[in-house]
Design an enzyme around this catalytic site. Structure first.
Site, PDB file in Angstrom:
ATOM      1  N   ASP A  14       4.737  10.486  15.807  1.00 24.77           N
ATOM      2  CA  ASP A  14       5.343   9.295  15.192  1.00 24.77           C
ATOM      3  C   ASP A  14       5.323   8.123  16.180  1.00 24.77           C
ATOM      4  O   ASP A  14       5.092   6.968  15.812  1.00 24.77           O
ATOM      5  CB  ASP A  14       6.793   9.620  14.795  1.00 24.77           C
ATOM      6  CG  ASP A  14       7.338   8.718  13.704  1.00 24.77           C
ATOM      7  OD1 ASP A  14       6.660   7.734  13.362  1.00 24.77           O
ATOM      8  OD2 ASP A  14       8.449   8.974  13.200  1.00 24.77           O
ATOM      9  N   HIS A 207      15.168   6.218  12.327  1.00 25.06           N
ATOM     10  CA  HIS A 207      14.589   5.073  13.054  1.00 25.06           C
ATOM     11  C   HIS A 207      15.743   4.121  13.387  1.00 25.06           C
ATOM     12  O   HIS A 207      16.771   4.077  12.690  1.00 25.06           O
ATOM     13  CB  HIS A 207      13.501   4.411  12.206  1.00 25.06           C
ATOM     14  CG  HIS A 207      12.241   5.234  12.178  1.00 25.06           C
ATOM     15  ND1 HIS A 207      11.120   4.921  12.913  1.00 25.06           N
ATOM     16  CD2 HIS A 207      11.952   6.406  11.554  1.00 25.06           C
ATOM     17  CE1 HIS A 207      10.193   5.850  12.727  1.00 25.06           C
ATOM     18  NE2 HIS A 207      10.672   6.765  11.891  1.00 25.06           N
ATOM     19  N   CYS A 238       5.922   3.613  11.330  1.00 20.99           N
ATOM     20  CA  CYS A 238       4.906   4.074  10.399  1.00 20.99           C
ATOM     21  C   CYS A 238       4.087   2.868   9.962  1.00 20.99           C
ATOM     22  O   CYS A 238       4.649   1.827   9.639  1.00 20.99           O
ATOM     23  CB  CYS A 238       5.597   4.741   9.206  1.00 20.99           C
ATOM     24  SG  CYS A 238       4.446   5.243   7.935  1.00 20.99           S
TER      25      CYS A 238
HETATM   26  C1  LIG Z   1      -3.075  11.823   2.602  1.00 20.01           C
HETATM   27  C2  LIG Z   1      -4.446  11.164   2.630  1.00 20.01           C
HETATM   28  C3  LIG Z   1      -5.412  12.031   3.419  1.00 20.01           C
HETATM   29  C4  LIG Z   1      -4.934  11.013   1.202  1.00 20.01           C
HETATM   30  O1  LIG Z   1      -6.015  10.117   1.205  1.00 20.01           O
HETATM   31  P1  LIG Z   1      -6.920   9.883  -0.084  1.00 20.01           P
HETATM   32  O2  LIG Z   1      -7.839   8.740   0.234  1.00 20.01           O
HETATM   33  O3  LIG Z   1      -6.073   9.771  -1.271  1.00 20.01           O
HETATM   34  O4  LIG Z   1      -7.653  11.280  -0.085  1.00 20.01           O
HETATM   35  P2  LIG Z   1      -8.985  11.782  -0.663  1.00 20.01           P
HETATM   36  O5  LIG Z   1      -8.794  13.248  -0.872  1.00 20.01           O
HETATM   37  O6  LIG Z   1      -9.450  10.917  -1.817  1.00 20.01           O
HETATM   38  O7  LIG Z   1     -10.034  11.585   0.544  1.00 20.01           O
HETATM   39  C5  LIG Z   1     -10.490  10.321   0.968  1.00 20.01           C
HETATM   40  C6  LIG Z   1     -11.180  10.470   2.318  1.00 20.01           C
HETATM   41  O8  LIG Z   1     -10.263  10.948   3.305  1.00 20.01           O
HETATM   42  C7  LIG Z   1     -10.728  12.206   3.827  1.00 20.01           C
HETATM   43  N1  LIG Z   1      -9.575  13.073   4.044  1.00 20.01           N
HETATM   44  C8  LIG Z   1      -8.714  13.500   3.092  1.00 20.01           C
HETATM   45  N2  LIG Z   1      -7.785  14.270   3.669  1.00 20.01           N
HETATM   46  C9  LIG Z   1      -8.069  14.331   4.976  1.00 20.01           C
HETATM   47  C10 LIG Z   1      -7.440  14.980   6.088  1.00 20.01           C
HETATM   48  N3  LIG Z   1      -6.341  15.708   5.951  1.00 20.01           N
HETATM   49  N4  LIG Z   1      -7.979  14.818   7.313  1.00 20.01           N
HETATM   50  C11 LIG Z   1      -9.088  14.078   7.476  1.00 20.01           C
HETATM   51  N5  LIG Z   1      -9.726  13.418   6.468  1.00 20.01           N
HETATM   52  C12 LIG Z   1      -9.203  13.559   5.228  1.00 20.01           C
HETATM   53  C13 LIG Z   1     -11.682  12.740   2.775  1.00 20.01           C
HETATM   54  O9  LIG Z   1     -12.578  13.646   3.334  1.00 20.01           O
HETATM   55  C14 LIG Z   1     -12.331  11.474   2.290  1.00 20.01           C
HETATM   56  O10 LIG Z   1     -13.253  11.046   3.287  1.00 20.01           O
HETATM   57  P3  LIG Z   1     -14.573  10.214   2.848  1.00 20.01           P
HETATM   58  O11 LIG Z   1     -15.271  11.101   1.857  1.00 20.01           O
HETATM   59  O12 LIG Z   1     -14.094   8.935   2.257  1.00 20.01           O
HETATM   60  O13 LIG Z   1     -15.286  10.039   4.165  1.00 20.01           O
HETATM   61  C15 LIG Z   1      -4.365   9.775   3.270  1.00 20.01           C
HETATM   62  O14 LIG Z   1      -3.561   8.971   2.461  1.00 20.01           O
HETATM   63  C16 LIG Z   1      -3.826   9.793   4.666  1.00 20.01           C
HETATM   64  O15 LIG Z   1      -4.404  10.345   5.580  1.00 20.01           O
HETATM   65  N6  LIG Z   1      -2.684   9.115   4.874  1.00 20.01           N
HETATM   66  C17 LIG Z   1      -2.062   9.043   6.158  1.00 20.01           C
HETATM   67  C18 LIG Z   1      -0.603   9.113   6.001  1.00 20.01           C
HETATM   68  C19 LIG Z   1       0.079   9.180   7.343  1.00 20.01           C
HETATM   69  O16 LIG Z   1      -0.364   9.838   8.272  1.00 20.01           O
HETATM   70  N7  LIG Z   1       1.221   8.456   7.460  1.00 20.01           N
HETATM   71  C20 LIG Z   1       2.015   8.482   8.616  1.00 20.01           C
HETATM   72  C21 LIG Z   1       2.759   9.790   8.776  1.00 20.01           C
HETATM   73  S1  LIG Z   1       4.181   9.917   7.736  1.00 20.01           S
HETATM   74  C22 LIG Z   1       5.416   9.182   8.648  1.00 20.01           C
HETATM   75  O17 LIG Z   1       5.159   8.617   9.668  1.00 20.01           O
HETATM   76  C23 LIG Z   1       6.818   9.314   8.178  1.00 20.01           C
HETATM   77  C24 LIG Z   1       7.627  10.364   8.945  1.00 20.01           C
HETATM   78  C25 LIG Z   1       7.053  11.769   8.735  1.00 20.01           C
HETATM   79  O18 LIG Z   1       7.600  10.112  10.342  1.00 20.01           O
HETATM   80  C26 LIG Z   1       9.077  10.359   8.460  1.00 20.01           C
HETATM   81  C27 LIG Z   1       9.680   8.966   8.323  1.00 20.01           C
HETATM   82  O19 LIG Z   1      10.126   8.365   9.320  1.00 20.01           O
HETATM   83  O20 LIG Z   1       9.656   8.473   7.205  1.00 20.01           O
END
Ligand SMILES: CC(C)(COP(=O)([O-])OP(=O)([O-])OC[C@H]1O[C@@H](n2cnc3c(N)ncnc32)[C@H](O)[C@@H]1OP(=O)([O-])[O-])[C@@H](O)C(=O)NCCC(=O)NCCSC(=O)C[C@@](C)(O)CC(=O)[O-]
Length: 300
Positions: A14, A207, A238
């Site tokens: 994070d 946070h 985030c």
């Molecule tokens: C969830 C997805 C993957 C959906 O993403 P999407 O675009 O809806 O997924 P998709 O299935 O349509 O795939 C699109 C592309 O992403 C690739 N892909 C698909 N999945 C993966 C994977 N796992 N690893 C690597 N690559 C991936 C997939 O292969 C494809 O690649 P392309 O064909 O275009 O080259 C996307 O929206 C994403 O990665 N989001 C990131 C979200 C994130 O990390 N946010 C921050 C963390 S949460 C947070 O910080 C909050 C927390 C936990 O701390 C608590 C709080 O304080 O609130």
């Protein structure tokens, strides 16, 4: 009040995910090793998400496989879907974290799907992790406020907590993603979660944008919660929660807990040095008020 506490440091994940400048895998590895060396027993290391969405976490494999693991430390990683799980399992995390949101708008922005769809995506991930003997945590973002929707009701939190429980998630984080929570609001969010998860299985993830994180920690402790997440030097944020600052600083949280007589197992002075290490690498001063006070005292 609980009888014990446990702190999980999320700075490597994070804390760094929102940094615009890429931090090398070597620095991330060093950070995690240092956190383990000062006594943290739970560390969130990285996430297996799309590198297009979160470029800073693209080195997940390099970081996880480069760690000298301490058997007394639980290393966790974020996993949003099966693709992420298939990559993560090769690196044998102790725990995976599926991450949803109590707000529809945040779910869409953060993981590109609705709450209901996100839980459908998580279900096979949870099953596969449990079958492989890996623990499963669920992070619940925006449990008091959302950057897009404003106030979030306890009912929305209870809805998500119930869905996560149904698919086999073992413990959950009540996250105040943008730091707008105040003690009574946070208690309402926790009470909604307590309808589905036991006190022992709920963590507070606050946070500190509005300086309320320690007050919210204490309010959670009044409900018996004893697991808390924090980030060394107060790093964090985030990319989908613009303006929100970092997590409560681990140094600030641990100073408070030690002052209340709790044993965290963490050497606070040594933790301050870890904060200095990563702050220097990022080229800015620490956000921890406790670290600043201790550093000032050292130079007097
Ligand atoms: C969830 C997805 C993957 C959906 O993403 P999407 O675009 O809806 O997924 P998709 O299935 O349509 O795939 C699109 C592309 O992403 C690739 N892909 C698909 N999945 C993966 C994977 N796992 N690893 C690597 N690559 C991936 C997939 O292969 C494809 O690649 P392309 O064909 O275009 O080259 C996307 O929206 C994403 O990665 N989001 C990131 C979200 C994130 O990390 N946010 C921050 C963390 S949460 C947070 O910080 C909050 C927390 C936990 O701390 C608590 C709080 O304080 O609130």
């Amino acid at each position: 009040m609980p009888h014990k506490v446990r702190v999980l440091d999320v700075s490597a994940r994070d804390g760094l995910q929102n940094e615009p400048q890429l931090v090398s895998a070597a620095v991330k590895i060093e950070l995690v090793q240092k956190l383990a060396a000062v006594g943290l027993q739970e560390i969130e290391v990285t996430s297996y998400v799309s590198p297009k969405w979160i470029p800073q976490m693209a080195d997940n494999h390099e970081v996880m496989s480069g760690l000298r693991r301490d058997k007394n430390v639980k290393y966790s990683v974020l996993v949003p879907n099966m693709k992420g799980f298939e990559a993560a399992i090769l690196d044998r995390p102790d725990e995976i974290v599926v991450f949803g949101a109590a707000s529809e708008a945040f779910s869409q922005k953060n993981i590109n799907c609705s709450i209901a769809h996100s839980v459908e995506r998580f279900e096979p991930v949870v099953q596969a992790a449990l079958a492989a003997g890996i623990s499963v945590r669920g992070a619940m973002s925006c449990t008091v406020g959302c950057p897009y929707e404003g106030d979030v009701s306890p009912k929305q939190v209870g809805y998500l907590a119930g869905l996560l429980k149904q698919i086999g998630v073992q413990r959950v984080d009540v996250a105040d993603t943008i730091g707008v929570g105040t003690p009574l609001k946070v208690q309402r969010a926790i009470e909604a979660t307590l309808e589905h998860f036991a006190t022992d299985d709920i963590s507070g993830h606050f946070h500190d944008t509005y300086g309320q994180a320690l007050a919210n920690t204490l309010a959670s402790m009044e409900l018996g919660i004893w697991n808390f997440q924090s980030s060394v030097a107060g790093l964090g944020g985030c990319p989908y929660a613009k303006g929100a600052t970092g997590n409560v600083a681990s140094e600030d949280l641990i100073f408070m807990l030690h002052g209340m007589g709790f044993d965290t197992g963490v050497d606070l002075d040594a933790l301050v040095d870890v904060g200095v290490y990563i702050s220097e690498k990022l080229g800015r001063p620490t956000n921890s008020r406790v670290a600043k006070a201790i550093l000032n005292k050292r130079t007097q």
